[in-house]
Design an enzyme around this catalytic site. Structure first.
Site, PDB file in Angstrom:
ATOM      1  CB  CYS A 109      -0.962  -0.016   1.177  1.00 55.64           C
ATOM      2  SG  CYS A 109      -0.221  -0.589   2.700  1.00 55.64           S
TER       3      CYS A 109
ATOM      4  CG  HIS B 172      -0.211   4.258   3.738  1.00 48.35           C
ATOM      5  ND1 HIS B 172      -1.029   4.256   4.849  1.00 48.35           N
ATOM      6  CD2 HIS B 172       0.073   2.944   3.490  1.00 48.35           C
ATOM      7  CE1 HIS B 172      -1.238   3.011   5.241  1.00 48.35           C
ATOM      8  NE2 HIS B 172      -0.592   2.191   4.438  1.00 48.35           N
TER       9      HIS B 172
HETATM   10  P1  NAP Z   1      -7.976  -8.019   7.858  1.00 46.56           P
HETATM   11  O1  NAP Z   1      -8.850  -6.848   8.118  1.00 46.56           O
HETATM   12  O2  NAP Z   1      -7.299  -8.664   9.011  1.00 46.56           O
HETATM   13  O3  NAP Z   1      -8.831  -9.144   7.031  1.00 46.56           O
HETATM   14  C1  NAP Z   1      -8.342 -10.447   6.793  1.00 46.56           C
HETATM   15  C2  NAP Z   1      -9.373 -11.283   6.032  1.00 46.56           C
HETATM   16  O4  NAP Z   1      -8.814 -12.614   5.874  1.00 46.56           O
HETATM   17  C3  NAP Z   1     -10.713 -11.461   6.758  1.00 46.56           C
HETATM   18  O5  NAP Z   1     -11.760 -11.477   5.819  1.00 46.56           O
HETATM   19  C4  NAP Z   1     -10.582 -12.844   7.393  1.00 46.56           C
HETATM   20  O6  NAP Z   1     -11.834 -13.510   7.585  1.00 46.56           O
HETATM   21  C5  NAP Z   1      -9.785 -13.581   6.326  1.00 46.56           C
HETATM   22  N1  NAP Z   1      -9.129 -14.752   6.889  1.00 46.56           N
HETATM   23  C6  NAP Z   1      -8.296 -14.814   7.970  1.00 46.56           C
HETATM   24  N2  NAP Z   1      -7.920 -16.098   8.199  1.00 46.56           N
HETATM   25  C7  NAP Z   1      -8.532 -16.867   7.263  1.00 46.56           C
HETATM   26  C8  NAP Z   1      -8.552 -18.257   6.976  1.00 46.56           C
HETATM   27  N3  NAP Z   1      -7.865 -19.151   7.710  1.00 46.56           N
HETATM   28  N4  NAP Z   1      -9.279 -18.697   5.915  1.00 46.56           N
HETATM   29  C9  NAP Z   1      -9.979 -17.818   5.148  1.00 46.56           C
HETATM   30  N5  NAP Z   1     -10.021 -16.484   5.390  1.00 46.56           N
HETATM   31  C10 NAP Z   1      -9.289 -16.012   6.423  1.00 46.56           C
HETATM   32  O7  NAP Z   1      -6.779  -7.623   6.844  1.00 46.56           O
HETATM   33  P2  NAP Z   1      -6.751  -6.489   5.692  1.00 46.56           P
HETATM   34  O8  NAP Z   1      -6.120  -5.241   6.174  1.00 46.56           O
HETATM   35  O9  NAP Z   1      -8.092  -6.426   5.053  1.00 46.56           O
HETATM   36  O10 NAP Z   1      -5.670  -7.110   4.680  1.00 46.56           O
HETATM   37  C11 NAP Z   1      -5.999  -8.188   3.812  1.00 46.56           C
HETATM   38  C12 NAP Z   1      -4.793  -8.512   2.922  1.00 46.56           C
HETATM   39  O11 NAP Z   1      -4.496  -7.369   2.108  1.00 46.56           O
HETATM   40  C13 NAP Z   1      -3.519  -8.817   3.730  1.00 46.56           C
HETATM   41  O12 NAP Z   1      -2.783  -9.804   3.055  1.00 46.56           O
HETATM   42  C14 NAP Z   1      -2.803  -7.466   3.743  1.00 46.56           C
HETATM   43  O13 NAP Z   1      -1.420  -7.617   3.932  1.00 46.56           O
HETATM   44  C15 NAP Z   1      -3.150  -6.907   2.369  1.00 46.56           C
HETATM   45  N6  NAP Z   1      -3.163  -5.439   2.242  1.00 46.56           N
HETATM   46  C16 NAP Z   1      -3.775  -4.641   3.162  1.00 46.56           C
HETATM   47  C17 NAP Z   1      -3.778  -3.249   2.975  1.00 46.56           C
HETATM   48  C18 NAP Z   1      -4.422  -2.290   3.945  1.00 46.56           C
HETATM   49  O14 NAP Z   1      -4.263  -1.056   3.765  1.00 46.56           O
HETATM   50  N7  NAP Z   1      -5.157  -2.740   4.964  1.00 46.56           N
HETATM   51  C19 NAP Z   1      -3.194  -2.704   1.826  1.00 46.56           C
HETATM   52  C20 NAP Z   1      -2.593  -3.565   0.894  1.00 46.56           C
HETATM   53  C21 NAP Z   1      -2.597  -4.917   1.114  1.00 46.56           C
HETATM   54  P3  NAP Z   1     -12.586 -13.533   9.026  1.00 46.56           P
HETATM   55  O15 NAP Z   1     -13.227 -12.181   9.195  1.00 46.56           O
HETATM   56  O16 NAP Z   1     -13.561 -14.618   8.878  1.00 46.56           O
HETATM   57  O17 NAP Z   1     -11.534 -13.793  10.065  1.00 46.56           O
END
Ligand code: NAP
Length: 360
Positions: A155, A248
């Site tokens: 990001c 950011h």
């Molecule tokens: P988050 O809010 O923690 O969401 C994680 C998601 O993954 C939730 O839907 C969760 O489902 C699911 N999950 C977790 N364990 C799982 C499993 N064992 N099987 C299937 N689904 C599972 O994280 P986020 O910030 O949205 O980030 C998601 C991804 O995008 C990450 O890889 C992160 O590094 C990347 N990313 C994030 C950003 C940002 O600005 N936030 C920017 C770029 C990239 P449940 O709700 O059911 O637990």
């Protein structure tokens, strides 16, 4: 968010699934895909903690707009490769994304991922369509018969690289020194505890420095003889989590390879035009870089939503006493840095006809 007017490709809107639909990035996907002119949300997937519940029950919704009414009642499913949809947008936690994304690609889905797991694989394109759309062709080397994996960068990386691109093309770049101020939503939901972030800054984010120091080299690299050759520059990064909700900031200092006056550098950034204009992609901002010579520009609260969150804001260029020049860059981390970026990648995949070629 308003999309650029664009008719759906032949055959009507494409059914898609969202993996990790309940998290911070997953919600941004839902918000943006619910009104997308080319794509239709056909299924929503998350962990077995959420599966079986309605989307509304399973999700701690943190977007500004309400949950789209036609999505709120959909049942969340487990991430198994039999769910409806031919494109799988992945917002999965990186602890599970690697294997699940491969399983979906093996089963014929075009996986369009935000997660870090496959970004640096040699046959996986790490894409910013305005910067390196030609790298998309490398998916033909992937081992999947009908599916594929494509990724968008970290990001913070995306804003940095979009600002570097016109300067690299015009003057060459030797060194980059960058310090980021990263928003709370970058840590997912619920993310960093308020007791740790309010009235504070945190000078570390797990794994982030390495991503910012390496991903730009692949993104700005050359696709030649069937491989991506990394750009020849050195990057040093320091990262901070700050009490900003979304957006950011990256403070960049750089050393160019060719001589350029401050005005040359400003004009290179100001004159930058989107190479995507003729493709009419719904999520592509008309002007990818929004520049200003106002020393108080850019600020997350006021400028993160430029171009529907897809444009990158670049502040005034000033001479640097250590390297050549310095300036600040701002991008929306869950839009341009995540869901919006992935959706733009999928639009490019569809427009390039590579998706249908894979399936022949
Ligand atoms: P988050 O809010 O923690 O969401 C994680 C998601 O993954 C939730 O839907 C969760 O489902 C699911 N999950 C977790 N364990 C799982 C499993 N064992 N099987 C299937 N689904 C599972 O994280 P986020 O910030 O949205 O980030 C998601 C991804 O995008 C990450 O890889 C992160 O590094 C990347 N990313 C994030 C950003 C940002 O600005 N936030 C920017 C770029 C990239 P449940 O709700 O059911 O637990």
């Amino acid at each position: 968010m308003r999309y650029r007017p664009s008719s759906p490709p032949d055959g009507g809107r494409i059914p898609v699934t969202i993996l990790g639909a309940t998290g911070a990035v997953g919600q941004r996907f839902v918000e943006r895909l619910a009104r997308h002119p080319w794509f239709r949300i056909a299924s929503l997937c998350a962990s077995n903690r959420s599966a079986g519940n309605t989307y509304q029950q399973a999700t701690d919704w943190i977007m500004d707009s309400p949950i789209p009414p036609n999505i709120a009642g959909m049942q969340v499913r487990e991430c198994t490769p039999d769910v409806p949809g031919s494109i799988a947008f992945s917002a999965l936690d990186s602890s599970v994304a690697g294997e699940l994304e491969e399983t979906f690609a093996e089963n014929g889905y075009a996986v369009v991922s935000n997660a870090r797991n496959h970004r640096m694989d040699p046959d996986v394109p790490l894409l910013i369509p305005e910067v390196n759309s030609d790298h998309l062709r490398i998916i033909r080397q992937q081992r999947y018969e009908a599916g594929c994996i494509i990724t968008n960068p970290n990001c913070s990386t995306v804003g940095i690289v979009m600002a570097l691109k016109p300067l690299l093309d015009k003057f060459g770049i030797e060194l980059v020194d960058v310090t980021t101020l990263q928003a709370a939503s970058g840590a997912g939901n619920p993310g960093v505890s308020s007791n740790r972030l309010i009235d504070n800054t945190i000078p570390t984010i797990d794994g982030e420095t390495a991503k910012i120091e390496t991903e730009p080299l692949k993104l700005l690299g050359e696709f030649r003889d069937g491989a991506i050759h990394p750009a020849d520059m050195r990057i040093s990064a320091q990262v901070n989590r700050v009490p900003v909700r979304d957006g950011h900031t990256a403070n960049i200092k750089l050393k160019l390879r060719a001589h350029a006056s401050p005005e040359d550098v400003r004009q290179a950034l100001e004159a930058y035009e989107s190479p995507l204009a003729s493709l009419n992609l719904p999520s592509a901002p008309g002007r990818p870089l929004r520049t200003s010579r106002d020393p108080s520009f850019p600020q997350p609260y006021f400028h993160r939503n430029a171009g529907g969150g897809m444009a990158v804001s670049v502040g005034p260029v000033t001479p640097c006493n250590v390297l050549d020049y310095k300036f600040a860059v701002l991008s929306h981390n869950t839009v341009r840095g995540a869901a919006g970026a992935a959706i733009l990648n999928a639009e490019l995949l569809v427009r390039s006809k590579l998706l249908s070629l894979l399936r022949q």
